[in-house]
Design an enzyme around this catalytic site. Structure first.
Site, mmCIF file in Angstrom:
data_model
loop_
_atom_site.group_PDB
_atom_site.id
_atom_site.type_symbol
_atom_site.label_atom_id
_atom_site.label_comp_id
_atom_site.label_asym_id
_atom_site.label_seq_id
_atom_site.Cartn_x
_atom_site.Cartn_y
_atom_site.Cartn_z
ATOM 1 N N GLY A 237 9.966 -15.767 -8.108
ATOM 2 C CA GLY A 237 9.529 -15.516 -6.739
ATOM 3 C C GLY A 237 8.355 -14.562 -6.615
ATOM 4 N N HIS B 289 10.329 -3.706 -5.308
ATOM 5 C CA HIS B 289 10.745 -3.688 -3.901
ATOM 6 C C HIS B 289 11.873 -2.666 -3.726
ATOM 7 C CE1 HIS B 289 8.904 -7.589 -2.510
ATOM 8 N NE2 HIS B 289 8.926 -7.849 -3.816
ATOM 9 N N HIS C 213 5.229 -4.995 -9.013
ATOM 10 C CA HIS C 213 5.655 -4.189 -7.861
ATOM 11 C C HIS C 213 7.167 -4.192 -7.776
ATOM 12 C CE1 HIS C 213 4.785 -8.308 -6.575
ATOM 13 N NE2 HIS C 213 5.756 -8.187 -5.691
ATOM 14 N N VAL D 213 2.546 -11.963 -5.772
ATOM 15 C CA VAL D 213 1.370 -11.137 -6.072
ATOM 16 C C VAL D 213 1.418 -10.758 -7.552
ATOM 17 C CG1 VAL D 213 0.124 -9.020 -5.521
ATOM 18 C CG2 VAL D 213 1.366 -10.231 -3.706
HETATM 19 P P1 AMP Z 1 6.556 -10.806 -4.320
HETATM 20 O O1 AMP Z 1 7.059 -12.114 -3.791
HETATM 21 O O2 AMP Z 1 7.598 -10.047 -5.090
HETATM 22 O O3 AMP Z 1 5.273 -10.986 -5.105
HETATM 23 O O4 AMP Z 1 6.273 -9.917 -3.065
HETATM 24 C C1 AMP Z 1 5.003 -9.652 -2.583
HETATM 25 C C2 AMP Z 1 5.206 -8.804 -1.362
HETATM 26 O O5 AMP Z 1 3.950 -8.276 -0.981
HETATM 27 C C3 AMP Z 1 5.764 -9.558 -0.147
HETATM 28 O O6 AMP Z 1 6.986 -8.973 0.253
HETATM 29 C C4 AMP Z 1 4.671 -9.400 0.898
HETATM 30 O O7 AMP Z 1 5.194 -9.222 2.192
HETATM 31 C C5 AMP Z 1 3.950 -8.175 0.410
HETATM 32 N N1 AMP Z 1 2.550 -8.081 0.817
HETATM 33 C C6 AMP Z 1 1.606 -9.043 0.730
HETATM 34 N N2 AMP Z 1 0.424 -8.573 1.180
HETATM 35 C C7 AMP Z 1 0.635 -7.292 1.556
HETATM 36 C C8 AMP Z 1 -0.199 -6.264 2.098
HETATM 37 N N3 AMP Z 1 -1.502 -6.472 2.362
HETATM 38 N N4 AMP Z 1 0.350 -5.059 2.360
HETATM 39 C C9 AMP Z 1 1.652 -4.839 2.109
HETATM 40 N N5 AMP Z 1 2.480 -5.766 1.595
HETATM 41 C C10 AMP Z 1 1.987 -6.975 1.328
#
Ligand code: AMP
Length: 144
Positions: free
Chosen positions: A93, A102, A100, A96
């Site tokens: 999932g 969560h 990171h 990005v």
């Molecule tokens: P993942 O699916 O673990 O890669 O989560 C990526 C997370 O980044 C998601 O929960 C998005 O809501 C968050 N996200 C994407 N763009 C931004 C942004 N510009 N600022 C803060 N969070 C973001």
């Protein structure tokens, strides 16, 4: 490395974010699409796609920031508990490609599930299969 990720742009100050904490090597900011009030992402400022790619000292910094921040966030939003997780790879999932973590505050009776809910149907593994898996992992871990 490919084009800068959205998180590198946040680190560089090129796009805005609600930064809640910063160290020399890590940055924490509110998730733009929060699953709960206080949903926060902790990243290494230097981009590595996955935990396996991240140098040991830097991943230690990231998890130390998580350890410090999780109770602070929980208290700040008056949550009752917290889920902490990494979508480590696209098939888990990850959207990005910049490591990171969560931090998701949880509230009594918020209707959410435990971290056990993230995987698909649980496999039906017998004792022999579990023994083989444990042996494979423990052998590989000796070389890690
Ligand atoms: P993942 O699916 O673990 O890669 O989560 C990526 C997370 O980044 C998601 O929960 C998005 O809501 C968050 N996200 C994407 N763009 C931004 C942004 N510009 N600022 C803060 N969070 C973001």
């Amino acid at each position: 490395m490919s084009e800068r990720t959205i998180f590198e742009k946040i680190v560089d100050g090129d796009i805005p974010a609600r930064v809640v904490h910063e160290t020399d090597t890590t940055l924490a900011f509110l998730d733009a699409n929060p699953l709960a009030p206080g949903h926060t992402l902790v990243i290494p400022k230097e981009r590595y796609k996955r935990l396996r790619d991240t140098p040991p000292e830097l991943s230690a910094d990231v998890f130390e920031t998580v350890r410090e921040l999780a109770p602070v966030i929980e208290d700040a939003v008056e949550a009752d508990a917290t889920n902490i997780g990494v979508n480590d790879g696209p098939d888990a999932g990850q959207e990005v490609p910049h490591l990171h973590v969560h931090i998701v505050p949880r509230f009594k009776d918020d209707g959410g599930g435990p971290i056990h809910a993230v995987a698909g149907a649980p496999p039906d593994l017998d004792d022999d299969e579990l023994d083989v898996i444990a042996e494979e992992i423990s052998t590989a871990a000796k070389d890690a």
